[in-house]
Design an enzyme around this catalytic site. Structure first.
Site, mmCIF file in Angstrom:
data_model
loop_
_atom_site.group_PDB
_atom_site.id
_atom_site.type_symbol
_atom_site.label_atom_id
_atom_site.label_comp_id
_atom_site.label_asym_id
_atom_site.label_seq_id
_atom_site.Cartn_x
_atom_site.Cartn_y
_atom_site.Cartn_z
ATOM 1 C CB THR A 17 -8.003 11.035 22.547
ATOM 2 O OG1 THR A 17 -9.037 11.976 22.242
ATOM 3 C CG2 THR A 17 -7.447 11.342 23.923
ATOM 4 C CB SER A 45 1.504 -23.221 -13.519
ATOM 5 O OG SER A 45 0.673 -24.324 -13.221
ATOM 6 C CB SER A 46 1.967 -25.743 -8.555
ATOM 7 O OG SER A 46 0.555 -25.857 -8.686
ATOM 8 C CB THR A 70 -7.376 15.095 20.429
ATOM 9 O OG1 THR A 70 -6.611 14.599 21.532
ATOM 10 C CG2 THR A 70 -7.332 14.087 19.293
ATOM 11 C CB THR A 87 -12.535 0.757 -30.214
ATOM 12 O OG1 THR A 87 -13.018 0.302 -31.485
ATOM 13 C CG2 THR A 87 -11.591 1.941 -30.419
#
Length: 471
Positions: free
Chosen positions: A105, A323-324, A145, A191
């Site tokens: 609504t 990476s840090s 609505t 597989t």
């Protein structure tokens, strides 16, 4: 320093509210803005949905004008306002949260109020002078609505499917291009993460293109037709209360003309008002695509793993340091981001499923969540496919030499020798190769089991990756 904001006063069932004078929405929209500050995803973020709402309002007004329910001036004003919205104007006025109580609504009143106030200015009046063009009495005439909202969702989704087609097709074509580029690169198929039999890298990428094409075909063949069946004219619960006999016919015809596609009325409006089946079907197709894209992303992460302690059959272009703490490390961030999008789409499908199941009696009050998550999933997939294509797939390079070496050193090629040596002999050779570390080909040659000419024929790329032509 307090700055005074110019306002106008509007009234609804609950009383009076001050509306900022520049706003085209009204009192009911403002209440929804105040009540539902939940997702931070506003209706304004989904232009296809806004335009669909405008199309529905324009179609309904035309039907009412044809039935002499509104006069020409009011119809012209509504048509003008709706056309402005279709021309991408006033979208910033659609401020209700996509997650809202009330079965939609708030969204319906947002479009009603914006259309009314734009129409009022067109008629030479001020915003809020609803005695000349009323959001409920005129813009929402013969509507609820409960028929406007789901109809607009469906029309918006059809448009969204069309917008998704471009990144979908582009990604498929990119995989096809890579399939051609890698068509002569022999590698080991696997597989259960174990060596299986040889294939080409081109076949692997071609399968990615094929599986996505299957989904695109289903999306385009199933959903636009299903979404073109609407419950417009059913009003509150599907009985058509407060409409004229010919209203539904006229409204559907006008909507077909406006959307330029065949829109039809549901055969049972009571069923169509409460049932969310088409949305569940659509969501399941999006989930299917997300599942496939995530699997493809997983495969690319595996194939590019390493680069020295993994499979390393393909190289993904470096996009950022990984990476840090670990110098030189680069991560497959684009496939990872694709995974994350896919997980969100899959989660959205669960939310849509639960919302669809939660409908009670003649209405499903959870439609706002269904609409939000469907539009969100389409938008996420479209952006992610574009990212995946340009920032990952298009720049993939093959490690052809490593792929060839792995085939020649793999025990898996013993399967190709089975028709010539028999299961018992090839099993013995495979076991011996495993235990000794020697290659299968070296053991075959050491025992003179097959001539070099026969071996060359067996191991030719064209005979390894497709059924062999009979002599």
């Amino acid at each position: 320093m307090n700055v005074k904001i110019n306002t106008r006063t509007e009234k609804d069932l609950l009383g009076f509210k001050e509306i900022p004078a520049h706003c085209y929405y009204g009192v009911q929209t403002l209440r929804a803005i105040e009540n539902f500050n939940l997702s931070q995803n506003k209706l304004s973020q989904f232009p296809a949905f806004i335009k669909a709402l405008a199309m529905v309002k324009a179609a309904c007004a035309q039907a009412n004008f044809k039935l002499n329910k509104i006069d020409e001036n009011k119809n012209n004003a509504i048509q003008y306002a709706c056309q402005q919205i279709l021309n991408n104007q006033y979208h910033e006025q659609f401020m209700v949260d996509m997650i809202q109580g009330g079965a939609g609504t708030s969204t319906n009143m947002n479009i009603n109020e914006v259309v009314a106030n734009v129409g009022l200015e067109y008629l030479g009046h001020s915003k809020g002078e609803y005695q000349y063009l009323h959001p409920n009495n005129d813009v929402n005439m013969s509507q609820s609505t409960n028929d406007v909202y789901p109809t607009a969702i469906k029309i918006g989704l059809i448009t969204a499917i069309q917008q998704l087609n471009a990144p979908f097709k582009d990604l498929i074509e990119c995989f096809k291009s890579k399939s051609d580029e890698f068509s002569n690169i022999l590698k080991m198929g696997r597989t259960q993460l174990q060596d299986a039999v040889p294939m080409t890298l081109g076949q692997e990428f071609g399968a990615f293109a094929t599986t996505l094409q299957n989904d695109l075909d289903k999306l385009n063949h199933i959903m636009p037709e299903a979404l073109s069946v609407v419950n417009l004219g059913g009003t509150a619960i599907g009985t058509g209360i407060n409409t004229e006999v010919k209203y539904r016919e006229y409204a559907i015809a006008s909507l077909s003309e406006i959307t330029q596609r065949k829109i039809s009325s549901a055969p049972d409006l009571i069923e169509a008002t409460s049932d969310m089946g088409d949305f569940v079907l659509f969501s399941s197709l999006l989930k299917r695509t997300a599942t496939k894209l995530s699997k493809i992303a997983n495969d690319l992460r595996l194939l590019s793993s390493g680069p020295r302690a993994g499979l390393n059959e393909i190289h993904l272009e470096a996009r950022q340091p990984g990476s840090s703490i670990m110098p030189g490390k680069v991560n497959p961030v684009i496939p990872e981001a694709m995974n994350l999008v896919c997980y969100q789409v899959i989660a959205n499908d669960l939310a849509i499923t639960l919302a669809a199941e939660a409908g009670q009696l003649q209405l499903n009050a959870m439609e706002p969540l269904i609409a939000f998550k469907l539009f969100e999933s389409i938008e996420l997939l479209g952006k992610a496919m574009h990212m995946f294509q340009y920032k990952c797939i298009a720049t993939i390079r093959a490690n052809a030499a490593l792929c060839q070496a792995q085939v020649e050193n793999s025990i898996g090629i013993v399967t190709a020798l089975n028709p010539y040596l028999g299961y018992e002999t090839t099993t013995r050779i495979a076991k011996q190769a495993n235990e000794s570390g020697q290659s299968v080909l070296a053991l075959i040659k050491a025992e003179n089991l097959l001539s070099d000419q026969v071996l060359a024929d067996i191991l030719a790329v064209e005979n390894m990756v497709q059924p062999k032509q009979s002599a």
